[in-house]
Design a protein around this motif. Structure first.
Motif, PDB file in Angstrom:
ATOM      1  N   LYS A  76       4.772  71.357  57.338  1.00 38.69           N
ATOM      2  CA  LYS A  76       3.735  71.290  56.298  1.00 38.69           C
ATOM      3  C   LYS A  76       2.347  71.375  56.937  1.00 38.69           C
ATOM      4  CE  LYS A  76       6.555  69.039  52.980  1.00 38.69           C
ATOM      5  NZ  LYS A  76       6.586  68.271  51.778  1.00 38.69           N
ATOM      6  N   ILE A  77       2.057  72.531  57.489  1.00 39.08           N
ATOM      7  CA  ILE A  77       0.781  72.749  58.171  1.00 39.08           C
ATOM      8  C   ILE A  77      -0.380  72.670  57.197  1.00 39.08           C
ATOM      9  CG2 ILE A  77      -0.577  74.437  59.470  1.00 39.08           C
ATOM     10  CD1 ILE A  77       2.067  75.325  60.750  1.00 39.08           C
ATOM     11  N   ALA A  78      -0.207  73.191  55.996  1.00 35.50           N
ATOM     12  CA  ALA A  78      -1.281  73.136  54.993  1.00 35.50           C
ATOM     13  C   ALA A  78      -1.632  71.690  54.665  1.00 35.50           C
ATOM     14  CB  ALA A  78      -0.867  73.878  53.733  1.00 35.50           C
ATOM     15  N   LEU A  79      -0.637  70.817  54.580  1.00 39.36           N
ATOM     16  CA  LEU A  79      -0.875  69.402  54.309  1.00 39.36           C
ATOM     17  C   LEU A  79      -1.697  68.767  55.429  1.00 39.36           C
ATOM     18  CD1 LEU A  79      -0.335  66.926  52.524  1.00 39.36           C
ATOM     19  CD2 LEU A  79       1.769  66.570  53.846  1.00 39.36           C
ATOM     20  N   LYS A  80      -1.400  69.130  56.662  1.00 36.62           N
ATOM     21  CA  LYS A  80      -2.167  68.624  57.798  1.00 36.62           C
ATOM     22  C   LYS A  80      -3.625  69.070  57.723  1.00 36.62           C
ATOM     23  CE  LYS A  80       1.618  68.317  61.073  1.00 36.62           C
ATOM     24  NZ  LYS A  80       2.029  68.485  62.450  1.00 36.62           N
ATOM     25  N   ILE A  81      -3.829  70.331  57.361  1.00 40.04           N
ATOM     26  CA  ILE A  81      -5.191  70.864  57.249  1.00 40.04           C
ATOM     27  C   ILE A  81      -5.934  70.172  56.118  1.00 40.04           C
ATOM     28  CG2 ILE A  81      -6.533  72.928  56.697  1.00 40.04           C
ATOM     29  CD1 ILE A  81      -4.309  74.525  58.190  1.00 40.04           C
ATOM     30  N   TYR A  82      -5.280  70.000  54.962  1.00 39.73           N
ATOM     31  CA  TYR A  82      -5.910  69.301  53.841  1.00 39.73           C
ATOM     32  C   TYR A  82      -6.243  67.862  54.193  1.00 39.73           C
ATOM     33  CZ  TYR A  82      -4.618  73.189  50.781  1.00 39.73           C
ATOM     34  OH  TYR A  82      -4.493  74.431  50.200  1.00 39.73           O
ATOM     35  N   TYR A  83      -5.358  67.216  54.928  1.00 42.46           N
ATOM     36  CA  TYR A  83      -5.596  65.834  55.343  1.00 42.46           C
ATOM     37  C   TYR A  83      -6.845  65.742  56.218  1.00 42.46           C
ATOM     38  CZ  TYR A  83      -5.179  61.670  58.251  1.00 42.46           C
ATOM     39  OH  TYR A  83      -5.452  60.519  58.947  1.00 42.46           O
ATOM     40  N   VAL A  84      -6.956  66.592  57.213  1.00 43.05           N
ATOM     41  CA  VAL A  84      -8.106  66.541  58.127  1.00 43.05           C
ATOM     42  C   VAL A  84      -9.396  66.901  57.381  1.00 43.05           C
ATOM     43  CG1 VAL A  84      -9.133  67.560  60.196  1.00 43.05           C
ATOM     44  CG2 VAL A  84      -6.714  66.953  60.188  1.00 43.05           C
ATOM     45  N   ILE A  85      -9.355  67.911  56.534  1.00 41.18           N
ATOM     46  CA  ILE A  85     -10.549  68.278  55.763  1.00 41.18           C
ATOM     47  C   ILE A  85     -10.923  67.152  54.804  1.00 41.18           C
ATOM     48  CG2 ILE A  85     -11.432  69.851  53.999  1.00 41.18           C
ATOM     49  CD1 ILE A  85      -9.854  72.082  55.439  1.00 41.18           C
ATOM     50  N   GLY A  86      -9.925  66.544  54.180  1.00 40.36           N
ATOM     51  CA  GLY A  86     -10.185  65.418  53.291  1.00 40.36           C
ATOM     52  C   GLY A  86     -10.809  64.244  54.027  1.00 40.36           C
ATOM     53  N   MET A  87     -10.306  63.958  55.207  1.00 43.23           N
ATOM     54  CA  MET A  87     -10.878  62.876  56.007  1.00 43.23           C
ATOM     55  C   MET A  87     -12.308  63.203  56.426  1.00 43.23           C
ATOM     56  SD  MET A  87      -8.862  60.320  56.172  1.00 43.23           S
ATOM     57  CE  MET A  87      -9.387  59.374  57.576  1.00 43.23           C
ATOM     58  N   LEU A  88     -12.570  64.456  56.739  1.00 43.36           N
ATOM     59  CA  LEU A  88     -13.923  64.872  57.086  1.00 43.36           C
ATOM     60  C   LEU A  88     -14.872  64.648  55.910  1.00 43.36           C
ATOM     61  CD1 LEU A  88     -16.009  66.281  58.938  1.00 43.36           C
ATOM     62  CD2 LEU A  88     -15.217  68.447  57.969  1.00 43.36           C
ATOM     63  N   VAL A  89     -14.459  65.082  54.728  1.00 46.07           N
ATOM     64  CA  VAL A  89     -15.307  64.938  53.543  1.00 46.07           C
ATOM     65  C   VAL A  89     -15.539  63.468  53.215  1.00 46.07           C
ATOM     66  CG1 VAL A  89     -15.397  65.366  51.042  1.00 46.07           C
ATOM     67  CG2 VAL A  89     -14.705  67.193  52.600  1.00 46.07           C
ATOM     68  N   VAL A  90     -14.484  62.674  53.213  1.00 47.31           N
ATOM     69  CA  VAL A  90     -14.621  61.249  52.902  1.00 47.31           C
ATOM     70  C   VAL A  90     -15.459  60.551  53.974  1.00 47.31           C
ATOM     71  CG1 VAL A  90     -13.346  59.073  52.645  1.00 47.31           C
ATOM     72  CG2 VAL A  90     -12.521  61.140  51.524  1.00 47.31           C
ATOM     73  N   SER A  91     -15.273  60.905  55.223  1.00 47.33           N
ATOM     74  CA  SER A  91     -16.046  60.301  56.313  1.00 47.33           C
ATOM     75  C   SER A  91     -17.531  60.635  56.189  1.00 47.33           C
ATOM     76  CB  SER A  91     -15.531  60.773  57.675  1.00 47.33           C
ATOM     77  OG  SER A  91     -14.235  60.311  57.899  1.00 47.33           O
ATOM     78  N   LEU A  92     -17.839  61.885  55.897  1.00 50.92           N
ATOM     79  CA  LEU A  92     -19.246  62.263  55.740  1.00 50.92           C
ATOM     80  C   LEU A  92     -19.886  61.598  54.522  1.00 50.92           C
ATOM     81  CD1 LEU A  92     -19.176  66.051  56.688  1.00 50.92           C
ATOM     82  CD2 LEU A  92     -20.130  64.149  58.007  1.00 50.92           C
ATOM     83  N   ALA A  93     -19.127  61.495  53.425  1.00 53.21           N
ATOM     84  CA  ALA A  93     -19.652  60.827  52.234  1.00 53.21           C
ATOM     85  C   ALA A  93     -19.886  59.337  52.503  1.00 53.21           C
ATOM     86  CB  ALA A  93     -18.691  61.006  51.062  1.00 53.21           C
ATOM     87  N   THR A  94     -18.976  58.707  53.208  1.00 57.00           N
ATOM     88  CA  THR A  94     -19.137  57.296  53.541  1.00 57.00           C
ATOM     89  C   THR A  94     -20.292  57.100  54.509  1.00 57.00           C
ATOM     90  OG1 THR A  94     -16.753  57.013  53.240  1.00 57.00           O
ATOM     91  CG2 THR A  94     -17.925  55.233  54.359  1.00 57.00           C
ATOM     92  N   ALA A  95     -20.418  57.982  55.489  1.00 61.55           N
ATOM     93  CA  ALA A  95     -21.539  57.894  56.434  1.00 61.55           C
ATOM     94  C   ALA A  95     -22.870  58.037  55.701  1.00 61.55           C
ATOM     95  CB  ALA A  95     -21.405  58.970  57.512  1.00 61.55           C
ATOM     96  N   TYR A  96     -22.939  58.962  54.770  1.00 59.29           N
ATOM     97  CA  TYR A  96     -24.160  59.146  53.982  1.00 59.29           C
ATOM     98  C   TYR A  96     -24.472  57.889  53.170  1.00 59.29           C
ATOM     99  CZ  TYR A  96     -27.407  60.883  50.495  1.00 59.29           C
ATOM    100  OH  TYR A  96     -28.495  61.028  49.682  1.00 59.29           O
ATOM    101  N   ALA A  97     -23.461  57.354  52.488  1.00 57.73           N
ATOM    102  CA  ALA A  97     -23.678  56.161  51.661  1.00 57.73           C
ATOM    103  C   ALA A  97     -24.094  54.966  52.514  1.00 57.73           C
ATOM    104  CB  ALA A  97     -22.402  55.829  50.883  1.00 57.73           C
TER     105      ALA A  97
END
Length: 105
Positions: A76-97
């Motif tokens: 499930k390579i797509a799931l791995k990619i979505y997970y990392v991109i999701g973590m990037l987005v959530v991490s950046l949003a949390t860092a901004y907040a």
């Protein structure tokens, strides 16, 4: 049971933000503002340092998620990619907040 453990392990990089929030907030208010000045000062100040700090934490959480993605099934390579991109987005949003919460002036 193993699925719950895996989910908690995959979400664990986000705990870094919450573990660092109170200690960094105290360092920010008791040391950094005296040393670098508040946001009203021109040039590099405590607000800039705070942004850099939280971006570093976001990068660390994202890099950790890359290594933790190995827990997910290999096929499930797509799931791995979505997970990392999701973590990037959530991490950046949390860092901004968090950086906005700790702004001076």
């Amino acid at each position: 049971m193993k699925t719950t453990k895996n989910i908690m392990l995959l979400a664990s990089p986000l705990l870094l933000f919450f573990v660092c929030f109170i200690p960094y907030g105290r360092i920010n208010s008791h040391f950094l503002v005296d040393w670098l000045g508040c946001g009203c000062v021109q040039g590099f100040n405590a607000n800039d340092f705070t942004r850099i700090f939280w971006l570093f934490i976001a990068a660390w959480a994202t890099i950790s998620s890359i290594f933790l993605s190995k827990i997910l099934p290999k096929e499930k390579i797509a799931l791995k990619i979505y997970y990392v991109i999701g973590m990037l987005v959530v991490s950046l949003a949390t860092a901004y907040a968090f950086s906005r919460l700790m702004m001076w002036c």
